[in-house]
Design an enzyme around this catalytic site. Sequence first.
Site, PDB file in Angstrom:
ATOM      1  CB  SER A  89      -4.404   4.418  16.884  1.00  0.00           C
ATOM      2  OG  SER A  89      -3.868   4.091  18.158  1.00  0.00           O
ATOM      3  CE  LYS A  90      -3.952   3.383  24.049  1.00  0.00           C
ATOM      4  NZ  LYS A  90      -2.563   3.549  23.653  1.00  0.00           N
ATOM      5  CD  GLN A 129       2.239   3.221  21.797  1.00  0.00           C
ATOM      6  OE1 GLN A 129       3.115   2.975  20.978  1.00  0.00           O
ATOM      7  NE2 GLN A 129       1.054   2.657  21.751  1.00  0.00           N
ATOM      8  CE  LYS A 176      -3.241   4.177  13.019  1.00  0.00           C
ATOM      9  NZ  LYS A 176      -4.044   3.553  11.950  1.00  0.00           N
ATOM     10  CG  ASN A 233      -7.613  -2.341   9.027  1.00  0.00           C
ATOM     11  OD1 ASN A 233      -7.775  -2.119  10.226  1.00  0.00           O
ATOM     12  ND2 ASN A 233      -6.936  -3.408   8.588  1.00  0.00           N
ATOM     13  CG  LEU A 248      -2.084  -1.015   1.094  1.00  0.00           C
ATOM     14  CD1 LEU A 248      -2.556  -1.435   2.477  1.00  0.00           C
ATOM     15  CD2 LEU A 248      -3.249  -0.445   0.294  1.00  0.00           C
ATOM     16  CE1 TYR A 287      -0.217   2.795  14.146  1.00  0.00           C
ATOM     17  CE2 TYR A 287      -0.266   3.558  16.427  1.00  0.00           C
ATOM     18  CZ  TYR A 287      -0.786   2.776  15.404  1.00  0.00           C
ATOM     19  OH  TYR A 287      -1.891   1.982  15.658  1.00  0.00           O
ATOM     20  CB  ALA A 305      -7.777   1.592  23.129  1.00  0.00           C
TER      21      ALA A 305
HETATM   22  P1  NAP Z   1      -2.249  -6.376  11.961  1.00  0.00           P
HETATM   23  O1  NAP Z   1      -2.628  -7.471  12.867  1.00  0.00           O
HETATM   24  O2  NAP Z   1      -0.788  -6.157  11.706  1.00  0.00           O
HETATM   25  O3  NAP Z   1      -2.968  -6.531  10.554  1.00  0.00           O
HETATM   26  C1  NAP Z   1      -2.729  -5.553   9.582  1.00  0.00           C
HETATM   27  C2  NAP Z   1      -2.674  -6.172   8.211  1.00  0.00           C
HETATM   28  O4  NAP Z   1      -2.373  -5.126   7.287  1.00  0.00           O
HETATM   29  C3  NAP Z   1      -1.569  -7.217   8.047  1.00  0.00           C
HETATM   30  O5  NAP Z   1      -2.027  -8.226   7.188  1.00  0.00           O
HETATM   31  C4  NAP Z   1      -0.447  -6.418   7.383  1.00  0.00           C
HETATM   32  O6  NAP Z   1       0.431  -7.203   6.616  1.00  0.00           O
HETATM   33  C5  NAP Z   1      -1.258  -5.507   6.482  1.00  0.00           C
HETATM   34  N1  NAP Z   1      -0.490  -4.325   6.109  1.00  0.00           N
HETATM   35  C6  NAP Z   1       0.041  -3.402   6.958  1.00  0.00           C
HETATM   36  N2  NAP Z   1       0.691  -2.458   6.243  1.00  0.00           N
HETATM   37  C7  NAP Z   1       0.565  -2.788   4.936  1.00  0.00           C
HETATM   38  C8  NAP Z   1       1.014  -2.205   3.726  1.00  0.00           C
HETATM   39  N3  NAP Z   1       1.753  -1.089   3.730  1.00  0.00           N
HETATM   40  N4  NAP Z   1       0.692  -2.798   2.554  1.00  0.00           N
HETATM   41  C9  NAP Z   1      -0.041  -3.928   2.550  1.00  0.00           C
HETATM   42  N5  NAP Z   1      -0.506  -4.546   3.659  1.00  0.00           N
HETATM   43  C10 NAP Z   1      -0.199  -3.979   4.845  1.00  0.00           C
HETATM   44  O7  NAP Z   1      -2.842  -4.979  12.523  1.00  0.00           O
HETATM   45  P2  NAP Z   1      -4.163  -4.695  13.414  1.00  0.00           P
HETATM   46  O8  NAP Z   1      -3.789  -4.728  14.841  1.00  0.00           O
HETATM   47  O9  NAP Z   1      -5.298  -5.501  12.926  1.00  0.00           O
HETATM   48  O10 NAP Z   1      -4.356  -3.146  13.071  1.00  0.00           O
HETATM   49  C11 NAP Z   1      -5.262  -2.702  12.075  1.00  0.00           C
HETATM   50  C12 NAP Z   1      -5.447  -1.201  12.250  1.00  0.00           C
HETATM   51  O11 NAP Z   1      -5.934  -0.940  13.570  1.00  0.00           O
HETATM   52  C13 NAP Z   1      -4.175  -0.374  12.088  1.00  0.00           C
HETATM   53  O12 NAP Z   1      -4.456   0.820  11.402  1.00  0.00           O
HETATM   54  C14 NAP Z   1      -3.781  -0.077  13.516  1.00  0.00           C
HETATM   55  O13 NAP Z   1      -3.054   1.129  13.626  1.00  0.00           O
HETATM   56  C15 NAP Z   1      -5.134   0.054  14.174  1.00  0.00           C
HETATM   57  N6  NAP Z   1      -5.079  -0.140  15.621  1.00  0.00           N
HETATM   58  C16 NAP Z   1      -4.924  -1.367  16.174  1.00  0.00           C
HETATM   59  C17 NAP Z   1      -4.879  -1.492  17.552  1.00  0.00           C
HETATM   60  C18 NAP Z   1      -4.736  -2.834  18.232  1.00  0.00           C
HETATM   61  O14 NAP Z   1      -4.829  -2.879  19.470  1.00  0.00           O
HETATM   62  N7  NAP Z   1      -4.521  -3.931  17.504  1.00  0.00           N
HETATM   63  C19 NAP Z   1      -4.986  -0.362  18.378  1.00  0.00           C
HETATM   64  C20 NAP Z   1      -5.142   0.875  17.777  1.00  0.00           C
HETATM   65  C21 NAP Z   1      -5.195   0.973  16.399  1.00  0.00           C
HETATM   66  P3  NAP Z   1       1.752  -7.850   7.326  1.00  0.00           P
HETATM   67  O15 NAP Z   1       1.236  -8.821   8.336  1.00  0.00           O
HETATM   68  O16 NAP Z   1       2.475  -8.462   6.199  1.00  0.00           O
HETATM   69  O17 NAP Z   1       2.479  -6.702   7.960  1.00  0.00           O
END
Ligand code: NAP
Length: 260
Positions: free
Chosen positions: A142-143, A149, A159, A91, A65, A155, A186
């Site tokens: 994100s929070k 943080q 956000k 996302n 992306l 990041y 969060a």
């Molecule tokens: P995740 O488990 O890492 O899943 C994200 C997916 O997106 C993975 O498949 C990753 O691929 C893919 N991806 C990331 N960057 C990419 C890129 N540049 N091009 C193509 N694919 C890409 O993340 P998540 O925790 O579900 O987070 C999803 C969103 O929620 C994010 O925006 C994150 O900032 C936000 N968020 C999450 C949390 C939390 O507690 N989990 C809290 C606050 C905000 P790879 O695995 O190959 O990297």
Amino acid sequence: MDLYLEGKVFIVTGGAKGIGAAISKTIGAEGGMVVVAGRDKNDNHTTVDEIIKMHGKAASHTIELADPEACKELVEFTIEKFSRIDGLVNNAGVNDGIGLVGGSPEKFMGSLQKNLSHYYNLAHYAFPHLKYTKGSIVNIGSKVSVTGQGNTSGYAAAKGAINALTREWAAEMLPYAIRVNAVLPAEVWTPLYENWIAKFADPAAKLKSITSKIPLENRFTKAEEIADMVVFLLSRRSAHTTGQILFVDGGYTHLDRSLT
Ligand code: NAP
């Protein structure tokens, strides 16, 4: 509640893992069609197969992306495959720890490319199609955008900008009846979170300390609980909701700290 997703088409970036996978599957379960867009072909196919097994419709698109041209191709692929776009879920992101002290100007810009630029690029290229369908954009934030943080300037900046762009795009899209909202998690247990917490000296102790501070039921938010809000915002059941920044976090960001 029928969300009326039958026949509608959605792009989910990072749609094969974590929160994105939950969103892709919820769209599929509600009768929508989904393009799962992520960098790992096998992850994408696994999620698409799961959606098809649930009698949903989905397609996989392998993409880095951070490449603006690839964002254009993702929109073209979606139109070739399904002929329309009703919603975009921005996302994908990574909490990549580019700090003020330990980072560098180049790393900071790289973090914005990974976390922010593709949100704009995809909304830009999807616009003509969303205009046609009076579609909906949901940005995952994100929070960290409001709490900070530490040691993650890129990041946090991305956000924060995502919150601002949600309001800005909601305003710009009013003449086209395209709605734009943001959902801010969060603490959600996903591969991203697992990698982040593994960097602490004692991950188990850190996890326990965070969990105890989540006001509602002292537990992490489930990826499916984020997905339910996102899919509601994609659907016409939320037809008069735009420019909103919604925290789906069990009260973590806003409730009185004395409660925990
Ligand atoms: P995740 O488990 O890492 O899943 C994200 C997916 O997106 C993975 O498949 C990753 O691929 C893919 N991806 C990331 N960057 C990419 C890129 N540049 N091009 C193509 N694919 C890409 O993340 P998540 O925790 O579900 O987070 C999803 C969103 O929620 C994010 O925006 C994150 O900032 C936000 N968020 C999450 C949390 C939390 O507690 N989990 C809290 C606050 C905000 P790879 O695995 O190959 O990297």
